[in-house]
Design an enzyme around this catalytic site. Structure first.
Site, short mmCIF file in Angstrom:
data_model
loop_
_atom_site.label_atom_id
_atom_site.label_comp_id
_atom_site.label_asym_id
_atom_site.label_seq_id
_atom_site.Cartn_x
_atom_site.Cartn_y
_atom_site.Cartn_z
N GLY A 110 -0.73 -4.98 -8.81
CA GLY A 110 -0.66 -6.17 -7.95
C GLY A 110 -1.75 -7.19 -8.20
CG HIS A 167 -2.34 -0.28 -7.14
ND1 HIS A 167 -2.79 0.51 -6.13
CD2 HIS A 167 -2.46 -1.55 -6.68
CE1 HIS A 167 -3.16 -0.23 -5.09
NE2 HIS A 167 -2.98 -1.50 -5.41
NE ARG A 209 -4.32 -1.18 0.01
CZ ARG A 209 -4.47 -2.10 -0.92
NH1 ARG A 209 -3.51 -2.31 -1.80
NH2 ARG A 209 -5.58 -2.80 -1.00
CD GLU A 233 -1.92 3.72 -5.88
OE1 GLU A 233 -2.99 3.14 -6.16
OE2 GLU A 233 -0.93 3.12 -5.45
#
Length: 529
Positions: free
Chosen positions: A281, A279, A232, A261
């Site tokens: 993931g 991002h 995070r 973000e």
């Protein structure tokens, strides 16, 4: 009957629709378009979102029929969980859907940083063959520090163990034994910082973890360390990291997440030794499909009134199959308790006895609280907000269990102390292959009465003619008695009768009966929704 409306507010995998099935009216909207979202929410009983849709207090407030918010992913930064809880709305996510994808990306970023893959790729595509400039380091015999040894951290440890790395881990909530099972040695954060050639972060974002790897921590690292954050944004201080790279204390980094973000500007972007991704993931086909299927199944459970294991604002966890039939029974016992008591207790014991206590019956405490409040508030009562209602009304509850039940295989008693210190108790059980719901005790009077849609409970001094009065007054009112049972503890003493009725007894008829037989208790309980 109209089908429940399920609102899909963001693009989800086709497998999500298949997992939902045909039992719902599925509508779509662009959750990122605020006006469109707010217009679509009032009819929705469930809303499925990803990260772009903000389900804040305003959105939850207009969604008067909403029962569940399902986040197809892990993070819940875009959901106001406290507001949902107050409104009785269940919040679910897919906590394990992306763990493999996130772990693999972290390893990928670590490898990319170690071997300078990103700048070498960019240089070669730009026409420059810079083989000597972009040499790197091996992972073999290096030390990696894993900050956060949860599910993703454990997967990373297992994968990096295959590279021949020494693995350190910092996690105040993990035991040394658990760390050892994945080949890691549990250490303090300072020891991890000073000994690691690579550091990878796998913590949730909380007030305690925000800025954890900041300016002070980065003064303690091993020179040339490479740091990965695929957890995070904000846990790793980006400005402090940029300063440490500029000063040569940190050799490189791999980041998939950022404090703000989306972002296209960062002091870290100027360094060739920093590899970044937007991002990604959870951005694999497999993770998206797993997340969609998981939340679709949770929505089905939630709209069926069941407990959802992945609910983040409901206690209870995984429910054993043996426990499930008792959930409805205990909720009805709660409704009967309130009907008989005429008020909410200040103290409620949920006393479960018998072999059923081999299993975790904690969900029955929630069921009892839900039943206690169902008929005394105009707002919907759910497993989510029942504990809040109890807190606000000053009701304290506790779950008691014992493996020994005297007269039945299993029996559950709700025993509550009222504000005037009087005590009311209701007991029930499930019997036979069909698991018939029965009342086995009311205020110390032993019974065995099947639960029915319409019931009445009356206490009086035992004497001839009372039963006849019941029949006459109910007959005059057109209410048929389908069954009854009388219980007394001594001849001529107090007695209790439970009436099973074919229709709801009018309040004035119940009052007339109570007056005629001089009843000390005259209450009705009805289970029609």
């Amino acid at each position: 009957m109209p089908k429940p409306v399920v609102l899909i507010a963001e693009e989800l995998s086709p497998a999500t629709m298949e997992a939902l099935g045909p039992d719902f009216e599925v509508r779509h909207c662009d959750g990122a378009d605020r006006a469109q979202l707010l217009a679509a929410l009032p009819d929705a009983e469930a809303v499925l979102i990803r990260s772009a849709t903000k389900m804040d207090a305003e959105a939850i407030g207009v969604a008067k029929n909403l029962r569940v918010i399902a986040r197809a992913g892990v993070g819940l930064d875009n959901v106001d969980v406290p507001a949902a809880t107050v409104a009785g709305v269940m919040v679910v996510n897919a906590p394990t859907s992306n763990i493999t994808s996130a772990a693999e990306l972290a390893v990928g970023l670590l490898l990319a940083s170690a071997r300078n893959i990103a700048p070498a790729n960019q240089a070669l595509k730009g026409g420059a063959w810079k083989r000597s400039k972009y040499g790197g380091v091996e992972l073999l015999d290096k030390t990696v520090g894993i900050v956060g040894l949860g599910r993703i951290g454990q997967l990373v440890a297992e994968r990096l163990k295959g590279f021949g790395m020494t693995i350190l881990a910092y996690d105040p909530y993990t035991s040394a034994q658990r760390a050892g099972q994945v080949g890691a040695r549990l250490v303090s954060l300072d020891e991890l910082l000073s000994e690691s050639d690579f550091i990878t972060i796998h913590l949730p974002k909380t007030p305690e973890t925000l800025g954890l790897i900041g300016k002070e921590a980065l003064t303690k690292v091993k020179p040339g360390v490479r740091i990965v954050n695929a957890a995070r944004g904000g846990i790793l201080d980006e400005a402090a990291l940029a300063e440490a790279i500029r000063e040569g204390r940190v050799g490189g980094a791999g980041l998939d997440v950022f404090a703000k973000e989306p972002t296209t500007e960062s002091p870290l972007f100027e360094f060739e030794s920093v590899v970044v991704t937007p991002h990604l993931g959870a951005s694999t086909d497999e993770a998206q499909e797993k997340a969609g299927i998981a939340v679709a199944k949770s929505v089905r459970l939630a709209l069926a009134g069941d407990i959802v294991p992945d609910a983040v604002n409901v206690a209870g966890g995984v429910i054993a199959e043996e426990i499930r039939p008792g959930i409805d029974l205990v909720e009805k016992l709660g409704r009967i308790f309130t009907a008989v008591a005429g008020s909410v207790p200040v103290q409620l014991d949920i006393d479960v006895r018998g072999e059923i206590t081999e299993h975790d019956v904690s969900i029955w405490e929630l069921s009892a609280l839900k039943g206690i409040f169902t008929d005394i508030t105009t707002d919907p009562v759910t497993y989510v907000n029942a504990p809040l209602l109890a807190r606000d009304r000053g009701l304290q509850s506790r779950l008691l269990t014992s493996p020994v039940a005297e007269d039945f295989r299993n029996v559950t008693t709700l025993r509550g102390t009222l504000a005037d210190n009087s005590v009311v108790s209701i007991s029930g059980t499930l019997t036979g292959p069909k698991m018939v719901q029965k009342i086995t005790e009311v205020n110390g009077f032993d019974l065995e009465v099947p639960l029915s849609t319409h019931m009445a409970f009356l206490s009086y001094v035992d004497r001839p003619g009372v039963i006849g009065a019941f029949g006459r007054l109910l007959g005059d009112a057109g209410v048929n008695i389908a069954g009854m049972q009388v219980s007394r503890n001594e001849l001529g003493g107090p007695a209790l009768v439970v009436l099973i009725l074919d229709s709801q007894i009018p309040a004035e008829v119940l009052t007339a009966i109570a007056a005629e037989v001089d009843a000390t208790l005259a209450k009705a309980a009805d289970f029609e929704d």
